[in-house]
Design an enzyme around this catalytic site. Structure first.
Site, PDB file in Angstrom:
ATOM      1  CB  SER A 136      41.439 -33.982  -6.481  1.00  0.00           C
ATOM      2  OG  SER A 136      41.578 -34.837  -7.586  1.00  0.00           O
ATOM      3  CE1 TYR A 150      36.387 -35.180  -5.687  1.00  0.00           C
ATOM      4  CE2 TYR A 150      37.889 -35.173  -7.563  1.00  0.00           C
ATOM      5  CZ  TYR A 150      37.655 -35.358  -6.214  1.00  0.00           C
ATOM      6  OH  TYR A 150      38.701 -35.717  -5.390  1.00  0.00           O
ATOM      7  CB  ALA A 151      37.315 -31.448 -12.200  1.00  0.00           C
ATOM      8  CB  ALA A 152      34.140 -27.288 -11.110  1.00  0.00           C
ATOM      9  CB  SER A 153      34.030 -29.033  -6.032  1.00  0.00           C
ATOM     10  OG  SER A 153      34.581 -30.342  -6.036  1.00  0.00           O
ATOM     11  CE  LYS A 154      37.869 -32.678  -3.599  1.00  0.00           C
ATOM     12  NZ  LYS A 154      38.092 -32.621  -2.150  1.00  0.00           N
TER      13      LYS A 154
END
Length: 166
Positions: A136, A150-154
């Site tokens: 993302s 979410y941002a960290a996982s992506k």
């Protein structure tokens, strides 16, 4: 029919982007393997698109191993792996619990790691394979409307992708 005779395994295939990817691969002639944790939605997608449906929790190593082994037993190989499974809670940073953080990382990042690790030996043995990781823009720029987890996982998924490519 450019993908005729190719086997494509798509995680998170029961709905949304994963379902669209599976449909596109099927339309191009690939044998599709649909993997998702949601059995009911997975069965509905299989009815619509065909292919092999395998209920899978990508955050669970045994579940992933079983998914890959079932695919190889059924089709003899895996040519393409699409790591699409993911969740995107919209929890504000200060409200993200450790359990929610761990769950997002486990599905969005560790799941792609586990699926890739299980599939790569089969791809290497066949001297052919493609892995597509769905990330993302939040992984590059941080989350504005999505959760920090979410941002960290992506972002981690981007690092995993670059490392696997090398």
């Amino acid at each position: 029919m450019r993908l005729k005779d190719r086997v494509a395994l798509i995680t998170g295939a029961a709905r949304g982007i994963g379902r669209a990817i599976a449909g596109a691969f099927a339309a191009e002639g690939a044998s599709v393997v649909l993997a998702d944790v949601d059995r009911a939605a997975l069965e509905a997608t299989q009815r619509d698109l065909g292919g092999l449906a395998i209920p899978t929790d990508v955050s669970d190593e045994e579940s992933v191993r079983a998914m890959v082994e079932t695919t190889v037993r059924h089709y003899g190989r895996i040519d393409i792996l699409v790591n699409n499974a993911g969740i995107c809670p919209l929890t504000p940073f200060e409200s993200v619990s450790r359990a929610e953080w761990d769950r997002v990382i486990a599905i969005n990042l560790t799941g792609a790691f586990l699926c890739s690790q299980a599939a790569v030996p089969h791809m290497q043995a066949a001297n052919y394979g493609r892995i597509i990781n769905i990330s993302s823009v939040a992984g590059k720029m941080g989350g504005v409307t999505v959760g920090v987890h979410y941002a960290a996982s992506k972002a981690g998924l981007l690092g995993l992708t670059w490392s696997l490519a090398r």
